[in-house]
Design a protein around this motif. Structure first.
Motif, mmCIF file in Angstrom:
data_model
loop_
_atom_site.group_PDB
_atom_site.id
_atom_site.type_symbol
_atom_site.label_atom_id
_atom_site.label_comp_id
_atom_site.label_asym_id
_atom_site.label_seq_id
_atom_site.Cartn_x
_atom_site.Cartn_y
_atom_site.Cartn_z
ATOM 1 N N PRO A 169 0.788 -1.221 0.000
ATOM 2 C CA PRO A 169 0.000 0.000 0.000
ATOM 3 C C PRO A 169 0.828 1.283 0.000
ATOM 4 N N LEU A 170 2.080 1.252 -0.473
ATOM 5 C CA LEU A 170 2.872 2.479 -0.474
ATOM 6 C C LEU A 170 2.191 3.561 -1.286
ATOM 7 N N ASP A 171 2.307 4.793 -0.801
ATOM 8 C CA ASP A 171 1.805 5.939 -1.555
ATOM 9 C C ASP A 171 2.693 6.130 -2.774
ATOM 10 N N THR A 172 2.089 6.287 -3.917
ATOM 11 C CA THR A 172 2.856 6.537 -5.134
ATOM 12 C C THR A 172 3.093 8.033 -5.254
ATOM 13 N N ASN A 173 4.321 8.427 -5.023
ATOM 14 C CA ASN A 173 4.697 9.824 -5.148
ATOM 15 C C ASN A 173 4.844 10.153 -6.627
ATOM 16 N N SER A 174 4.926 11.420 -6.934
ATOM 17 C CA SER A 174 5.172 11.798 -8.324
ATOM 18 C C SER A 174 6.573 11.379 -8.717
ATOM 19 N N ALA A 175 6.793 11.192 -10.005
ATOM 20 C CA ALA A 175 8.128 10.867 -10.512
ATOM 21 C C ALA A 175 9.103 11.958 -10.113
ATOM 22 N N TYR A 176 8.646 13.199 -10.119
ATOM 23 C CA TYR A 176 9.502 14.325 -9.741
ATOM 24 C C TYR A 176 9.930 14.209 -8.276
ATOM 25 N N CYS A 177 9.006 13.847 -7.406
ATOM 26 C CA CYS A 177 9.329 13.653 -5.990
ATOM 27 C C CYS A 177 10.395 12.574 -5.838
ATOM 28 N N ASN A 178 10.236 11.461 -6.548
ATOM 29 C CA ASN A 178 11.219 10.390 -6.465
ATOM 30 C C ASN A 178 12.580 10.847 -6.983
ATOM 31 N N LEU A 179 12.600 11.653 -8.037
ATOM 32 C CA LEU A 179 13.867 12.193 -8.547
ATOM 33 C C LEU A 179 14.526 13.100 -7.519
ATOM 34 N N LEU A 180 13.738 13.925 -6.842
ATOM 35 C CA LEU A 180 14.299 14.787 -5.805
ATOM 36 C C LEU A 180 14.894 13.957 -4.675
ATOM 37 N N GLN A 181 14.205 12.904 -4.285
ATOM 38 C CA GLN A 181 14.734 12.037 -3.238
ATOM 39 C C GLN A 181 16.060 11.412 -3.681
ATOM 40 N N CYS A 182 16.110 10.948 -4.931
ATOM 41 C CA CYS A 182 17.315 10.288 -5.460
ATOM 42 C C CYS A 182 18.509 11.234 -5.528
ATOM 43 N N THR A 183 18.244 12.516 -5.728
ATOM 44 C CA THR A 183 19.349 13.462 -5.884
ATOM 45 C C THR A 183 19.616 14.249 -4.605
ATOM 46 N N HIS A 184 18.614 14.923 -4.065
ATOM 47 C CA HIS A 184 18.820 15.755 -2.879
ATOM 48 C C HIS A 184 19.149 14.937 -1.632
ATOM 49 N N PHE A 185 18.634 13.721 -1.559
ATOM 50 C CA PHE A 185 18.825 12.891 -0.372
ATOM 51 C C PHE A 185 19.576 11.601 -0.692
ATOM 52 N N ALA A 186 20.422 11.619 -1.702
ATOM 53 C CA ALA A 186 21.134 10.407 -2.141
ATOM 54 C C ALA A 186 21.937 9.765 -1.009
ATOM 55 N N ARG A 187 22.508 10.571 -0.129
ATOM 56 C CA ARG A 187 23.326 10.013 0.961
ATOM 57 C C ARG A 187 22.497 9.299 2.016
ATOM 58 N N THR A 188 21.178 9.517 2.007
ATOM 59 C CA THR A 188 20.311 8.871 2.989
ATOM 60 C C THR A 188 19.240 8.017 2.324
ATOM 61 N N CYS A 189 19.462 7.632 1.079
ATOM 62 C CA CYS A 189 18.573 6.709 0.384
ATOM 63 C C CYS A 189 19.365 5.470 -0.004
ATOM 64 N N VAL A 190 18.667 4.365 -0.167
ATOM 65 C CA VAL A 190 19.313 3.089 -0.483
ATOM 66 C C VAL A 190 18.598 2.458 -1.669
ATOM 67 N N VAL A 191 19.387 1.929 -2.592
ATOM 68 C CA VAL A 191 18.867 1.145 -3.708
ATOM 69 C C VAL A 191 19.507 -0.236 -3.629
ATOM 70 N N ALA A 192 18.704 -1.276 -3.775
ATOM 71 C CA ALA A 192 19.220 -2.650 -3.838
ATOM 72 C C ALA A 192 18.913 -3.202 -5.224
ATOM 73 N N GLU A 193 19.925 -3.781 -5.844
ATOM 74 C CA GLU A 193 19.764 -4.336 -7.183
ATOM 75 C C GLU A 193 20.025 -5.838 -7.179
ATOM 76 N N ARG A 194 19.344 -6.516 -8.091
ATOM 77 C CA ARG A 194 19.588 -7.934 -8.339
ATOM 78 C C ARG A 194 19.500 -8.136 -9.841
ATOM 79 N N ASP A 195 20.561 -8.661 -10.410
ATOM 80 C CA ASP A 195 20.634 -8.885 -11.858
ATOM 81 C C ASP A 195 20.338 -7.608 -12.652
#
Length: 163
Positions: A17-43
């Motif tokens: 049930p996560l709230d779907t933020n705008s793509a712009y919001c997600n981009l801001l999180q990825c850039t402005h808060f990159a040091r406090t965000c985590v991405v996990a990748e597989r393949d």
């Protein structure tokens, strides 16, 4: 991390049930808060995401906005490992408390944060913070503020130990 914005938006959409933020919001999180965000990748695919930040008025806290784990990666402890990775980052030096908000019905989030608190040997406290009627005009469930602390001191290797 900004180039990950579209993949992060798609992951969040796959994790109700996560709230779907705008793509712009997600981009801001990825850039402005990159040091406090985590991405996990597989393949080469993003299967995990945490967005978080240190509230300016409370630098001893980290606020976790969202944790998303793709359905194909659930049940493997990825959420807890991402939280542990997050609090061990140098950008979070001095943080003693992790906070987040969770609705009563979000069993997966309650399980994740209770597990994280146990693994940290920390207490989990909760209280209503944003009321369904008073803050959301009946359109969203009440959000509970969850506080976990004190956090265990992370074992971050010194520069000498890294080499």
């Amino acid at each position: 991390m900004g180039e990950d914005g579209p993949a992060i938006s798609a992951l969040i959409c796959a994790c109700p049930p996560l709230d779907t933020n705008s793509a712009y919001c997600n981009l801001l999180q990825c850039t402005h808060f990159a040091r406090t965000c985590v991405v996990a990748e597989r393949d080469g695919l993003i299967v995990g995401w945490i967005s978080a930040y240190r509230p300016p008025e409370e630098p001893h806290r980290v606020f976790v906005w969202q944790v998303a784990v793709h359905p194909s990666a659930r049940g493997l402890g990825l959420g807890c490992r991402m939280l542990e990775h997050l609090i061990a980052r140098p950008a979070l030096q001095g943080v003693t408390t992790l906070t987040t908000t969770i609705t009563e019905e979000n069993g997966a989030s309650w399980a994740l944060f209770n597990s994280f608190a146990r693994r940290q040997g920390a207490k989990l406290a909760r209280r209503p913070i944003f009321d369904r009627d008073a803050h959301f005009a009946g359109a969203h469930d009440t959000e509970f503020l969850v506080s976990i602390g004190p956090l265990a001191a992370p074992n971050i290797p010194s520069e000498k130990e890294k080499s």
